[in-house]
Structures are given as C-alpha cells and as structure tokens.
Design a protein around this motif. Structure first.
Motif, PDB file in Angstrom:
ATOM      1  N   THR A   1       0.831  -1.215   0.000  1.00 32.88           N
ATOM      2  CA  THR A   1       0.000   0.000   0.000  1.00 32.88           C
ATOM      3  C   THR A   1       0.862   1.260   0.000  1.00 32.88           C
ATOM      4  O   THR A   1       0.560   2.233  -0.694  1.00 32.88           O
ATOM      5  CB  THR A   1      -0.970   0.003   1.203  1.00 32.88           C
ATOM      6  OG1 THR A   1      -1.839  -1.115   1.057  1.00 32.88           O
ATOM      7  CG2 THR A   1      -1.820   1.263   1.246  1.00 32.88           C
ATOM      8  N   LEU A   2       1.951   1.227   0.778  1.00 33.13           N
ATOM      9  CA  LEU A   2       2.825   2.401   0.862  1.00 33.13           C
ATOM     10  C   LEU A   2       3.426   2.747  -0.503  1.00 33.13           C
ATOM     11  O   LEU A   2       3.707   3.897  -0.791  1.00 33.13           O
ATOM     12  CB  LEU A   2       3.971   2.136   1.843  1.00 33.13           C
ATOM     13  CG  LEU A   2       3.593   1.899   3.305  1.00 33.13           C
ATOM     14  CD1 LEU A   2       4.823   1.539   4.120  1.00 33.13           C
ATOM     15  CD2 LEU A   2       2.926   3.131   3.882  1.00 33.13           C
TER      16      LEU A   2
ATOM     17  N   ALA B   1      11.934  -6.088   4.359  1.00 36.04           N
ATOM     18  CA  ALA B   1      11.678  -5.419   5.631  1.00 36.04           C
ATOM     19  C   ALA B   1      10.341  -5.849   6.218  1.00 36.04           C
ATOM     20  O   ALA B   1       9.353  -5.968   5.500  1.00 36.04           O
ATOM     21  CB  ALA B   1      11.680  -3.909   5.422  1.00 36.04           C
ATOM     22  N   VAL B   2      10.328  -6.111   7.522  1.00 35.27           N
ATOM     23  CA  VAL B   2       9.101  -6.418   8.259  1.00 35.27           C
ATOM     24  C   VAL B   2       9.123  -5.568   9.523  1.00 35.27           C
ATOM     25  O   VAL B   2       9.987  -5.743  10.378  1.00 35.27           O
ATOM     26  CB  VAL B   2       9.030  -7.913   8.657  1.00 35.27           C
ATOM     27  CG1 VAL B   2       7.746  -8.207   9.423  1.00 35.27           C
ATOM     28  CG2 VAL B   2       9.145  -8.807   7.427  1.00 35.27           C
ATOM     29  N   GLY B   3       8.233  -4.613   9.616  1.00 28.96           N
ATOM     30  CA  GLY B   3       8.250  -3.671  10.752  1.00 28.96           C
ATOM     31  C   GLY B   3       7.923  -2.296  10.200  1.00 28.96           C
ATOM     32  O   GLY B   3       8.100  -2.055   9.013  1.00 28.96           O
TER      33      GLY B   3
ATOM     34  N   ALA C   1       9.676   1.031   1.209  1.00 31.30           N
ATOM     35  CA  ALA C   1       8.756   1.612   0.217  1.00 31.30           C
ATOM     36  C   ALA C   1       9.443   2.768  -0.517  1.00 31.30           C
ATOM     37  O   ALA C   1       9.341   2.895  -1.741  1.00 31.30           O
ATOM     38  CB  ALA C   1       7.483   2.103   0.905  1.00 31.30           C
ATOM     39  N   ILE C   2      10.160   3.606   0.241  1.00 30.83           N
ATOM     40  CA  ILE C   2      10.861   4.742  -0.379  1.00 30.83           C
ATOM     41  C   ILE C   2      11.906   4.215  -1.361  1.00 30.83           C
ATOM     42  O   ILE C   2      12.021   4.693  -2.489  1.00 30.83           O
ATOM     43  CB  ILE C   2      11.497   5.641   0.710  1.00 30.83           C
ATOM     44  CG1 ILE C   2      10.383   6.353   1.498  1.00 30.83           C
ATOM     45  CG2 ILE C   2      12.474   6.650   0.103  1.00 30.83           C
ATOM     46  CD1 ILE C   2      10.848   7.100   2.734  1.00 30.83           C
ATOM     47  N   ARG C   3      12.631   3.205  -0.931  1.00 29.57           N
ATOM     48  CA  ARG C   3      13.642   2.605  -1.818  1.00 29.57           C
ATOM     49  C   ARG C   3      12.979   2.036  -3.075  1.00 29.57           C
ATOM     50  O   ARG C   3      13.501   2.159  -4.180  1.00 29.57           O
ATOM     51  CB  ARG C   3      14.415   1.521  -1.060  1.00 29.57           C
ATOM     52  CG  ARG C   3      15.891   1.620  -1.322  1.00 29.57           C
ATOM     53  CD  ARG C   3      16.768   0.681  -0.510  1.00 29.57           C
ATOM     54  NE  ARG C   3      16.343   0.432   0.847  1.00 29.57           N
ATOM     55  CZ  ARG C   3      15.843  -0.732   1.271  1.00 29.57           C
ATOM     56  NH1 ARG C   3      15.701  -1.747   0.438  1.00 29.57           N
ATOM     57  NH2 ARG C   3      15.482  -0.879   2.526  1.00 29.57           N
ATOM     58  N   THR C   4      11.816   1.423  -2.907  1.00 26.76           N
ATOM     59  CA  THR C   4      11.105   0.837  -4.054  1.00 26.76           C
ATOM     60  C   THR C   4      10.674   1.931  -5.031  1.00 26.76           C
ATOM     61  O   THR C   4      10.787   1.783  -6.252  1.00 26.76           O
ATOM     62  CB  THR C   4       9.895   0.021  -3.559  1.00 26.76           C
ATOM     63  OG1 THR C   4      10.375  -0.982  -2.656  1.00 26.76           O
ATOM     64  CG2 THR C   4       9.155  -0.652  -4.700  1.00 26.76           C
ATOM     65  N   LEU C   5      10.208   3.055  -4.495  1.00 32.74           N
ATOM     66  CA  LEU C   5       9.791   4.161  -5.367  1.00 32.74           C
ATOM     67  C   LEU C   5      10.994   4.837  -6.022  1.00 32.74           C
ATOM     68  O   LEU C   5      10.850   5.593  -6.984  1.00 32.74           O
ATOM     69  CB  LEU C   5       8.963   5.181  -4.571  1.00 32.74           C
ATOM     70  CG  LEU C   5       7.576   4.670  -4.142  1.00 32.74           C
ATOM     71  CD1 LEU C   5       6.940   5.607  -3.126  1.00 32.74           C
ATOM     72  CD2 LEU C   5       6.655   4.500  -5.355  1.00 32.74           C
TER      73      LEU C   5
ATOM     74  N   LEU D   1       8.460  -7.506  -4.174  1.00 27.97           N
ATOM     75  CA  LEU D   1       7.610  -6.356  -3.847  1.00 27.97           C
ATOM     76  C   LEU D   1       7.333  -5.519  -5.100  1.00 27.97           C
ATOM     77  O   LEU D   1       6.195  -5.090  -5.334  1.00 27.97           O
ATOM     78  CB  LEU D   1       8.286  -5.502  -2.759  1.00 27.97           C
ATOM     79  CG  LEU D   1       7.534  -4.246  -2.328  1.00 27.97           C
ATOM     80  CD1 LEU D   1       6.168  -4.584  -1.735  1.00 27.97           C
ATOM     81  CD2 LEU D   1       8.368  -3.452  -1.311  1.00 27.97           C
ATOM     82  N   VAL D   2       8.362  -5.331  -5.910  1.00 28.06           N
ATOM     83  CA  VAL D   2       8.196  -4.561  -7.150  1.00 28.06           C
ATOM     84  C   VAL D   2       7.196  -5.265  -8.064  1.00 28.06           C
ATOM     85  O   VAL D   2       6.262  -4.648  -8.585  1.00 28.06           O
ATOM     86  CB  VAL D   2       9.558  -4.386  -7.873  1.00 28.06           C
ATOM     87  CG1 VAL D   2       9.356  -3.768  -9.248  1.00 28.06           C
ATOM     88  CG2 VAL D   2      10.503  -3.543  -7.029  1.00 28.06           C
ATOM     89  N   GLU D   3       7.369  -6.580  -8.216  1.00 26.36           N
ATOM     90  CA  GLU D   3       6.469  -7.327  -9.105  1.00 26.36           C
ATOM     91  C   GLU D   3       5.022  -7.238  -8.621  1.00 26.36           C
ATOM     92  O   GLU D   3       4.094  -7.002  -9.404  1.00 26.36           O
ATOM     93  CB  GLU D   3       6.898  -8.800  -9.187  1.00 26.36           C
ATOM     94  CG  GLU D   3       6.018  -9.597 -10.155  1.00 26.36           C
ATOM     95  CD  GLU D   3       6.286 -11.112 -10.136  1.00 26.36           C
ATOM     96  OE1 GLU D   3       7.325 -11.537  -9.604  1.00 26.36           O
ATOM     97  OE2 GLU D   3       5.432 -11.846 -10.672  1.00 26.36           O
ATOM     98  N   LEU D   4       4.824  -7.388  -7.309  1.00 29.11           N
ATOM     99  CA  LEU D   4       3.459  -7.351  -6.788  1.00 29.11           C
ATOM    100  C   LEU D   4       2.846  -5.960  -6.972  1.00 29.11           C
ATOM    101  O   LEU D   4       1.687  -5.836  -7.382  1.00 29.11           O
ATOM    102  CB  LEU D   4       3.432  -7.755  -5.308  1.00 29.11           C
ATOM    103  CG  LEU D   4       2.022  -7.856  -4.717  1.00 29.11           C
ATOM    104  CD1 LEU D   4       1.183  -8.907  -5.456  1.00 29.11           C
ATOM    105  CD2 LEU D   4       2.074  -8.194  -3.235  1.00 29.11           C
TER     106      LEU D   4
END
Ligand code: URA
Ligand code: CA
Length: 444
Positions: free
Chosen positions: A92-93, A246-248, A256-260, A268-271
């Motif tokens: 979601t983030l 990451a879990v937490g 999430a910031i790194r993913t963006l 996570l990127v694929e999902l």
C-alpha cells in the motif's frame, strides 16, 4: 418475523430472503435480537453456508447499518485496493503514490496491524508528524489536491460488522467464507470506491493457508463487488515468505521509499506493478493490466512516483525530508544478527514465524490495546532461493528491548527456526497464484 424461525430455517439449510436477513442484522444492531441468537445463526451459517444471493444481501444489509462514504465529489474513477493481510506487506505504501502519479485518485482508508500482520496506518505514523486522523473534509480536500490520501476510518462505517466480528471471534465462527467475504466487502463498499482490486493472500503467513480456500474467498468477494455494481478484480498472491525484505513499521517505510526510487526488492516490485496495473486498467487509464504495469514502471524510473509520495506526506503534515534521508525515521537502539549454520540455499522462510518474531520485538500488537514500537522489526538479508555460506547473515533483528532479555532471545530463536537451508537450489517460488474477475477464476 421471529429470529427463532430464521435460525431454524438456516440450520435446516434453506435460503433466507433479503427481508429476513435485514431483520436479523438490523435487530442485532438495535439490540432487539440478543447475542445468543446471532451466535446460533452464525454457527448455522458456518455449517450450512450461504448462497451467492444471500451473501450479497447479507453484505448490503451490513452496509445499511451505518454511514457510507460518497466519493462523488472527487472527479475520476476511484479505485481502492485491499489486502487480506500479510507479513512485511509494504504494497500500500508503494501503490498509493504510484497509482496516484498515474492520475488515478486514491482515497484510501486503512487499518492498524494485529498479531503477526502489519497495518498501513502504523507504518505511516513512523514518518514524523504524519497525520492519519483526518476529518472527512480534510481527507477529500487532500485527495482532490494531491491525488491521494491515506487515513483511518472516517464516519461510522458498518457498525454491524464490528459487533458481529467480535461475536464471531468468541464463538468459533470467524472462518466461514461467506461471513469473511461479507465482512471485508461491506467495509470496502461502504468506503465508496468505484472499483476494487483485492489482494487475497495464500500461504504460511496468511490467514488462509490453502490456495483453494483463497480462491474460493476471492470468488465470493468478486461476486459481491460485481453484484453491488463495482468492478472488482482479485489476485491470489503468495504469503509463504514475507514480502520484500523489511518487516516492521519504519523499516517498511524505508523499503517503500527505496522501491519508489527503483531499488526495491524483486517480489515487492512485481506485486506492486501487477496490482497497480490492474488498478489502472479498472480506472480506464490503461487498455490492459500489462500496459498499466509498464506505465507504472516508467513513473518509478522518472521519479514521479517518489515525488507523489513527498506531496502526500506534506499534505498529511509529515516530515517529507524522510524521502531523501531515511535516517530521519525512527531507528531501533539494538540490532542482532542471525547467521547460517551451513552452506547451501535458502529453501523456505516461514512468513508467520517472521511476523511473530517482529511482533515480539515490539513491531506488532498481541492484542488491540498493545503499544507498538515503530522502529522494531526484522530485515531479511536472504530470501528463498538465495545461496548462503556458513556464518553468513540471514536476517537482522531491530529492537529497543534489552537484547539480553528472554523476549528478544525467544524472537531470535523463532526467526532462526523460520529459515530452512539445504544443499539444493529450490525452484523460484511463484508470487502471483491466480486471478478472479467477473469472467471467472484462473489459476497460474
Ligand atoms: N477480516 C475481516 O475484516 N473480516 C473477517 O471476517 C475476516 C478477516
Ligand atoms: Ca516488506
């Protein structure tokens, strides 16, 4: 009408009418039908099930028990996303700013974490100053001006579900598919989006462990969404190992910031691209989900998705400098490593154990009243399929608790036991397991 006759009817496997269901739900919420009769009724549903029509009627009756939100005043097709809950599920983030950057307005109402699964509101609150308690007016204004907002529930949505869920919880009737589907969908439909993308998790860390059950739940939910006139697509996705690394709470914001920024973990990127592609398609911004995913990939590469996150954080009064400097997020005082005992490959990482371990470190709530520590959690250095050598770090625990305490030792043991390593490289674990829409269900 008498509640007794309706319990008897359901117990005998007959179908109830909309009027009969309305009578039960409205009587229960008003207090004219007691808990013991509704307990008997839900137990009868547990054994006899409900037809598609009954499940839709039940959902609509629950929605009518409270307020509903209209998003009419926000222009465009509003698409919401719902996940049935996972471990390290940072989507979601990432998705909210990403999809908003593509011009799809997202008015997202989220919840808090419980047990081994996290909640988006807690995660966002690890951004200093970030406000999730918005008035309805603020929420709409931010969605209109920024394209997206994430808030706690505004208004009194589906009070029937609050009362019924608490009753199911103590009468062994939570795990009834029609009751789960009606519970989730009543809340989603009451929040006013035009279309819905559902992420139904299956596997060790999900509340439904089996793919068949997850598919059946997805079908029931799509049936309700479409029956209520909202385009609904569900993906069944794997929760056998935690999503990303990451879990937490603050750890996932950082992820999430790194993913963006285009540096996210592969799964996570694929999902995010897959769910987001579906959202763009339902919003009419892409001819098919694949083209939608390609648009989103571009928005990450151009930095536009990250800019959108910055705007959302500012609009919700958070410190948007975290986007450039994640060291401004809360950090745990202590880190402890767990290491591989031998050479080989990671065969399995039990998601539920990782989630419970993070909870014990302070990242999650054991009960609704528990306080959480936003900095606590687990970072996986290895995922399923990765090669490891003896002594290499598998994962790192982050905590503010005394590292010598029995609580931290128990979390460490649980995390270590979550990993299974072996000599053979396992087949890459599939992430997207199936898809359900109004045309039917497909298994991948
Ligand atoms: N989540 C819900 O919101 N309701 C259920 O019944 C089960 C899971
Ligand atoms: Ca994660």
């Amino acid at each position: 009408m008498r509640a007794y006759d309706l319990i008897l009817k359901k117990r005998n496997g007959e179908e109830l009418s909309r009027e009969e269901i309305d009578f039960l739900i409205s009587g229960y919420v008003r207090g004219t039908i007691p808990d013991y009769q509704i307990s008997a009724f839900t137990m009868a549903v547990y054994f006899q099930g409900m037809s598609k029509k009954e499940t839709l009627d039940f959902t609509l009756a629950m929605i009518e028990s409270g307020d509903t939100i209209s998003l009419q005043e926000i222009p465009g097709i509003k698409v919401d996303k719902h996940s049935t809950g996972g471990v390290g599920d940072t989507t979601t983030l990432v998705l909210v700013p990403l999809v908003a950057a593509a011009g799809v307005p997202v008015a997202k109402m989220s919840g808090r974490g419980l047990g081994h699964t996290g909640g988006t509101l807690d995660k966002l609150e690890s951004i200093p100053g970030f406000q999730v308690d918005l008035t309805g007016a603020e929420f709409f204004r931010i969605v209109r001006e920024t394209g997206a907002a994430v808030a706690g529930q505004t208004g009194n949505l589906v009070p029937a579900d609050k009362k019924l869920y608490a009753l199911r919880d103590v009468t062994a009737t939570v795990d009834s598919l029609p009751l789960i589907a009606a519970s989730i969908m009543s809340k989603k439909l009451a929040s006013g989006a035009d279309a819905l993308v559902l992420d139904v998790k299956a596997g060790d860390g999900a509340f439904l462990k089996e793919l068949d059950q997850a598919l059946a739940l997805a079908e029931a939910m799509v049936e309700i969404g479409e029956g209520a006139g909202r385009r609904t697509t569900a993906l069944i996705t794997s929760m056998d190992q935690p999503l990303g690394r990451a879990v937490g709470n603050s750890l996932e914001v950082e992820e999430a910031i790194r993913t963006l920024k285009g540096q996210g973990p592969e799964d996570l990127v694929e999902l995010c691209l897959t769910l987001g592609g579906q959202m763009l398609c339902l919003a009419g911004k892409a001819p098919d989900p694949e083209k939608g995913a390609a648009v989103l990939k571009q928005l990450i590469e151009s930095g536009k998705a990250l800019e959108k996150l910055r705007c959302i954080i500012e609009a919700q009064r958070g410190d948007s400098r975290v986007v450039d400097d994640t060291a401004l997020l809360p950090r745990a005082r202590h880190t402890l490593e767990i290491r591989a005992g031998r050479d080989g490959f990671v065969q399995r990482i039990k998601a539920e154990s990782v989630g419970l371990s993070a909870m014990m470190l302070g990242a999650g709530r054991e009960t609704k009243e528990s306080e959480i520590n936003l900095a606590a959690g687990v970072v996986l250095h290895k995922k399923v399929g990765d090669p490891v050598s003896a002594g290499e770090v598998l994962a790192v625990l982050h905590t503010d608790l005394d590292p010598g305490s029995s609580q931290v030792e128990a979390a460490r043991q649980l995390l270590l036991a979550a990993f299974a390593c072996g000599p053979e490289k396992p087949a890459p674990p599939p992430l997207i397991l199936g898809r359900v829409d109004r045309h039917g269900a497909v298994r991948y």
